[in-house]
Design an enzyme around this catalytic site. Sequence first.
Site, PDB file in Angstrom:
ATOM      1  CB  THR A 136      -0.937   0.005   1.227  1.00 45.44           C
ATOM      2  OG1 THR A 136      -1.843  -1.097   1.128  1.00 45.44           O
ATOM      3  CG2 THR A 136      -1.735   1.289   1.314  1.00 45.44           C
ATOM      4  CG  ASP A 152      -1.719  -6.962  -2.706  1.00 45.12           C
ATOM      5  OD1 ASP A 152      -1.551  -7.590  -1.635  1.00 45.12           O
ATOM      6  OD2 ASP A 152      -2.693  -6.223  -2.915  1.00 45.12           O
ATOM      7  CB  SER A 153       1.963  -7.819   1.267  1.00 46.66           C
ATOM      8  OG  SER A 153       0.698  -7.698   1.875  1.00 46.66           O
ATOM      9  CB  SER A 154      -2.344 -10.799  -0.962  1.00 44.79           C
ATOM     10  OG  SER A 154      -3.000 -10.014   0.012  1.00 44.79           O
ATOM     11  CB  THR A 200      -0.093  -3.685   6.427  1.00 45.95           C
ATOM     12  OG1 THR A 200      -1.332  -3.626   5.710  1.00 45.95           O
ATOM     13  CG2 THR A 200       0.566  -2.318   6.411  1.00 45.95           C
ATOM     14  CG  ASP A 201      -3.333  -6.987   3.674  1.00 47.13           C
ATOM     15  OD1 ASP A 201      -3.623  -6.259   4.648  1.00 47.13           O
ATOM     16  OD2 ASP A 201      -3.903  -6.901   2.568  1.00 47.13           O
TER      17      ASP A 201
END
Length: 332
Positions: A14, A56-58, A90-91
């Site tokens: 993010t 994306d951290s996912s 952060t996820d």
Amino acid sequence: MAANKIKIIYTGGTIGMVRNADGSLSLLQEPDDLLASLPELHQLADIEFEVISNIDSSDMTAAHWLRLAAHIRNADAQGDSNGYVILHGTDTLPYTASALSFLLAGLRKPVVITGSQIPLCAVRTDARTNLIDAVELATHDIPEVSVLFNSKLMRGNRVQKVSINRYHAMHSPNYPYLAELGLRVEVRRDNILRKVKSFPATGFSSAVACLQLFPGFDLELLRAYDACQAIILRGFGPGNVPQDQRLFAWIEGMIARGSVVALTSQATLGSIDLSIYGGSRRALALGVLSCHDMTIETCIVKMMLLLGSCATKAEAEELFCSSLVGELTTEI
């Protein structure tokens, strides 16, 4: 120019996203100039910025953890940085922080991971403060992998994400802060890791699963996990489980086939104690391992790493129950 040399490593998330007209977020296409709006960082240190990924951290995987750790090891071998700051979504940040705490054991330099709830380009972003604080703390003698969020520095393998829409997104439920930033920087020296236990760290097993029990859970579904190399059960309270023969028979069969079964709690605070209730006592007698007060993220990552690195199951089990890099409390 400041004397300390800090390498900032961008992975995505993010902090470097942009908001679209429909309110959704998308990855910044050109993250190389992300820090252009923060020239004050150069008052804190000599900054080098690198982009190692833009995801994306996912979408983070164990392969990304290994690559990131190798990148930092190689940079450290050249001796051109006093500390490292990693920008991360952060996820899944707690998983990466846990993984790096093991992979970078013994590095003896600060590795500070941070991110933000709101993109850096937004007006009310928390990214600016988080990034400035992370660079500041990377110049201090805090030689471990840590997470900086909302002016709190926490041990990386003790962190969990606790909020989706507040700036206080990360929390360290079972270990005190390493540092706090207010009008002054308060480093809590007694909480900083000074000794690590050597262990193999070469790869991760993907045959690890996590199963949360709940009242009414159909125990016949346990058979779907038979192929797992390890299973982490999330029981109740201090680690209790239903006193159902089907559960114990499945546990016994898993262990007999060479798999590892570990038990933790769905509660966040405190350490489990498998000696209190009948269900957990029986599970313990069958050879189930205690996760002590480790976060669920660290339980999963540590199990993946040990099963992917250790020569024998016995070695992996022994190390899982030991504190290697401060991930569990040995005396409670």
